[in-house]
Structures are given as structure tokens and as C-alpha cells.
Design a protein around this motif. Structure first.
Motif, PDB file in Angstrom:
ATOM      1  N   PRO A   1       0.864  -1.007  -0.055  1.00 30.83           N
ATOM      2  CA  PRO A   1       0.095  -0.102   0.177  1.00 30.83           C
ATOM      3  C   PRO A   1       0.766   1.250   0.008  1.00 30.83           C
ATOM      4  O   PRO A   1       0.315   2.456  -0.624  1.00 30.83           O
ATOM      5  CB  PRO A   1      -0.911  -0.257   1.147  1.00 30.83           C
TER       6      PRO A   1
ATOM      7  N   VAL B   1      -4.631   5.029  -0.837  1.00 30.75           N
ATOM      8  CA  VAL B   1      -4.790   3.561  -1.122  1.00 30.75           C
ATOM      9  C   VAL B   1      -5.364   3.151   0.263  1.00 30.75           C
ATOM     10  O   VAL B   1      -4.900   3.284   1.376  1.00 30.75           O
ATOM     11  CB  VAL B   1      -3.453   2.900  -1.429  1.00 30.75           C
TER      12      VAL B   1
ATOM     13  N   ALA C   1      -6.293  -0.680   2.005  1.00 31.56           N
ATOM     14  CA  ALA C   1      -5.821  -2.137   1.531  1.00 31.56           C
ATOM     15  C   ALA C   1      -5.956  -2.925   2.920  1.00 31.56           C
ATOM     16  O   ALA C   1      -6.036  -2.304   3.996  1.00 31.56           O
ATOM     17  CB  ALA C   1      -4.611  -2.088   0.877  1.00 31.56           C
TER      18      ALA C   1
ATOM     19  N   ARG D   1       1.369   6.288   6.705  1.00 30.92           N
ATOM     20  CA  ARG D   1       0.541   5.027   6.532  1.00 30.92           C
ATOM     21  C   ARG D   1      -0.032   4.953   8.013  1.00 30.92           C
ATOM     22  O   ARG D   1       0.476   5.065   9.101  1.00 30.92           O
ATOM     23  CB  ARG D   1       1.705   3.965   6.447  1.00 30.92           C
TER      24      ARG D   1
END
Length: 436
Positions: free
Chosen positions: A93, A103, A105, A128
Motif C-alpha cells: 500500500p 490507498v 487495503a 501509513r
């Protein structure tokens, strides 16, 4: 009926619950996962806004607090973790987010959202945000458990309401059924009680009206039979007394005629008594004492009918086949039945008439046969009002059948050509009671 109503209600409730609960369960699952991803995306966007280019030169990057139970990490363009928590090397990702796209995921059992950090129209890093998928799954299972409990509660309430409604529907019908059984057992005074259901009340009201009409009809018929029998017995008794007096004072040449007339009046008196007994028994089997030996009954019938048939140039043959000497039968009613059959053979039959008595161990069979045939439909042969060839009133065979049933026996047509009627009568041995 109660179980059927409960099953129908439970099935309907179960179908409704399934149609509602399954889509709702899917919506709950999708909503919880979407809410968690939205929360991760908001956290990642908030962190991406705070990142500046100085982190590339070694200055520490400040990231906000991660969502509850989650992690936030900052990765450079070489997929190295520069700040926060997360894998030391960026996963798929993170790599995809370097293409300047957000993204969402699943990665290594986590829900992840990666957001690019832009600067001067270039991506200088990736934030992230992640949280364990197990936590969301536990929330989904907890919501499903609550939904299942609500469904179970709804089904339980449906069952209770269905049982209550089934009881309300079945109780008046069961009461009506009990009254119908009471009527079948002979209690014509039974009446169905009203209930709270108008449709069932209408059936009960119609049943009560029908039973009242039937009771009145039976009462009128019994009263007519009783009155007619009473009015006939009085003149018959007077006629018998007159004939008995004539036997002692009359001309010797008239004596046989007077004796025959006296015998006829006695038989008529017995007929009246049998009709009265049949009306009182309402056509149901009724214990009648076997008061006459079979041999005497056959002799009396032969003496009575031999002359009548001889006048028409016909013969009467009476035989017994293996009948015990002490076999006894109800004389008066059986004589009436056989008299009807012999008269039927005399009027509608032809040739020799045969009366045969057969021993069937626990019953005696009386066969009345002539050399004619039965053209009438056997299905209506014993119906009251039907007669063969339009002769007679169609009452004799119906009366004979009712008399046979009242004795616990049976009258049936056992042959159409030659015509044969058979009377089955239960018998028992015993001491003579009539001197015959």
C-alpha cells in the motif's frame, strides 16, 4: 389446529426475520469496516498535513496521536520508516501511494490507509495509518450477536402471540367438536356456546339451529308413531276380544275364519308394537331378548304364507341347514322382517319362494329367494320411497332394514338373479321361554 397455527405464525415470523436480519447483518459489517477505514484515512490526512520537507534533511517529523488501537508511520520515497510506528520497510500500500493516490487495503491482518505527502507537485513521503482487523471483526460479531438476540426475542414474542391466538381460535372449535360428539352419542340437548370470534359464532349458531330443527322433527315423528300406535292398539284390542268371544258363540262353520282373523289381528298387534319399539330405539342397535326358537319361527311363517302363495299357484319351501335346536332369535321383530321379504317375493317375484336358515356359528342367516330377478338399482333398493316397478309405497324393505339394524343384524341383497335377500341375526343358545 393449535400447532398448525403456531407453525404458520412461526414460519412467517422466521421468514420476515431472515429477510430483514441477513441484509441488516451485511450492512452492519460493511458499515463498521467503512467507519474504521474512514477513521484511519482522517488520521493519515491529518498527519500528512503536518509533515514538512525538513524531515528529509534529518529533522524529526511530528505526527499526531494515532487512532485508538492503531498506528501511524511516515515513510520516505525509498520506503524507509522515518517516524511513527509501522513496518521498517514500506509494504505494497505504501508503494502504491507513491503514485499520488490514497490507498485503502488489507495488509498482514491490518486495515491500512496510505496517504501521499505532496510538496511542489511531487510526493516526498507517505503516511501509513493502520489498525488490527481483529478489533473490527470483534465489533462486527458483537453487533451480530445483539442482532441475533433481537431476532430471538422477536421470534419468542411471535410464538407467544401465535399460541395465544391459536388457543383463542381452537377453543371454540374444540367446544363445537365436543358438542357434535355429544349429539352423535344421542344427546340432542347439547348446544354450542358463543365465543369471541364472529365466524365461529356463526357456525355454532347455524349448528344450534340445525340441531333444534332436527330435534323438533324427531320429536314430531316419535309423537306421530306413538300416537298412531296408541290409537291402533285400542281398536285392535277390542277386535281381538270380539273375535275371541265369537269363537265361543259363533257357528262352527265360521270358526276357521274367525281363528284366521284372530291370528291376523294378533300379528297386526305385534307389528304395531315393533314399529313403536323401533321408533323408541331411533334405529340404533337395541338389545332384544331372543324369545323364540328358530324352528317355531319357521313353522309360523310357513303356516302364514303357504296359503297366500298357494292362491297364486306358487310354492313355499322352508329349510334349515344345521341349525341347533336351542338356537333362539327375537321372534316378533324377525318375523316382521321375514314377513316383509316374503311379501316382497310374493308381489314382485315369481315361481317358488324359498326360506333357508343357515348356521354361521355366532349368527344365523335367513335367505329369502324366488325365481325372479331384481331390475332396480341395488344402491337405492332400501331407500324409503323407492319401489320396484312403481308398485307399493317403497316402505317395506326400508322398514325391514331398520328393524334388522335395531337387532344388531343386517339385511342385504345377496343375489339379483334369482333375487335373494339375506338377514344376518346374532343368536345364542338358551332354555325355551315360549313353550315352543
Amino acid at each position: 389446529m393449535r400447532q398448525r397455527v403456531v407453525r404458520v405464525a412461526l414460519t412467517a415470523a422466521l421468514v420476515a426475520v431472515v429477510l430483514l436480519a441477513v441484509p441488516l447483518a451485511l450492512v452492519i459489517r460493511s458499515s463498521l469496516y467503512a467507519d474504521q477505514r474512514d477513521a484511519l484515512e482522517r488520521a493519515a490526512l491529518s498527519a500528512a498535513v503536518r509533515v514538512n520537507t525538513d524531515y528529509l534533511s534529518g529533522d524529526p517529523a511530528e505526527l499526531p496521536a494515532p487512532p485508538d488501537g492503531g498506528h501511524l508511520g511516515l515513510y520516505d520515497t525509498h520506503l524507509r520508516l522515518r517516524a511513527g510506528d509501522g513496518p521498517a520497510t514500506g509494504d505494497a500500500p505504501v508503494r502504491r501511494a507513491l503514485g499520488a493516490t490514497v490507498v485503502r487495503a488489507d495488509s498482514a491482518g491490518d486495515l491500512t490507509v496510505t496517504v501521499p505527502v505532496p510538496h511542489a507537485e511531487q510526493v516526498i513521503g507517505v503516511v501509513r495509518a493502520s489498525s488490527p482487523a481483529d478489533a473490527v471483526r470483534d465489533r462486527v460479531l458483537a453487533a451480530w450477536a445483539a442482532l441475533a438476540g433481537a431476532c430471538a426475542l422477536a421470534l419468542s414474542a411471535a410464538v407467544l402471540l401465535a399460541r395465544r391466538q391459536a388457543r383463542a381460535l381452537a377453543t371454540p372449535l374444540e367446544d363445537l367438536s365436543r358438542h357434535c360428539r355429544a349429539v352423535t352419542d344421542g344427546d340432542l340437548s347439547a348446544r354450542a356456546a358463543p365465543s369471541s370470534i364472529s365466524e365461529i359464532d356463526q357456525v355454532a349458531h347455524t349448528h344450534n339451529e340445525m340441531l333444534h330443527s332436527l330435534t323438533e322433527l324427531l320429536r314430531h315423528e316419535r309423537d306421530f308413531t306413538t300416537n298412531a300406535s296408541h290409537q291402533l292398539r285400542t281398536p285392535l284390542t277390542g277386535l281381538q276380544l270380539t273375535l275371541e268371544a265369537g269363537l265361543t258363540q259363533g257357528d262352527a262353520r265360521l270358526r276357521p275364519v274367525v281363528e284366521e282373523a284372530l291370528a291376523t289381528t294378533r300379528r297386526l298387534h305385534d307389528t304395531v308394537e315393533e314399529v313403536l319399539r323401533l321408533s323408541r330405539s331411533r334405529g340404533l342397535p337395541h338389545a332384544v331378548a331372543p324369545d323364540m326358537a328358530v324352528s317355531r319361527l319357521v313353522r309360523d311363517l310357513e303356516g302364514r304364507w303357504h296359503g297366500l302363495l298357494a292362491r297364486d299357484g306358487r310354492r313355499l319351501e322352508c329349510t334349515t341347514e344345521g341349525v341347533a335346536d336351542d338356537a333362539r332369535v327375537p321372534g316378533a321383530p324377525l318375523a316382521e322382517i321375514l314377513g316383509v321379504l316374503l311379501d316382497n317375493a310374493r308381489v314382485h317375484g315369481r315361481g317358488t319362494v324359498r326360506l333357508t336358515v343357515r348356521d354361521l356359528e355366532d349368527a344365523l342367516a335367513f335367505d329369502v329367494t324366488d325365481e325372479g330377478g331384481i331390475e332396480q338399482d341395488p344402491a337405492h333398493l332400501f331407500d324409503r320411497g323407492h319401489s320396484d316397478g312403481g308398485q307399493g309405497a317403497g316402505i317395506g324393505l326400508a322398514l325391514a332394514r331398520d328393524l334388522a339394524l335395531s337387532l344388531g343384524g343386517r339385511l342385504s341383497l345377496t343375489g339379483r338373479r334369482p333375487s335373494t335377500f339375506t338377514v344376518l341375526v346374532p343368536v345364542r343358545g338358551g332354555e325355551p321361554q315360549d313353550g315352543g
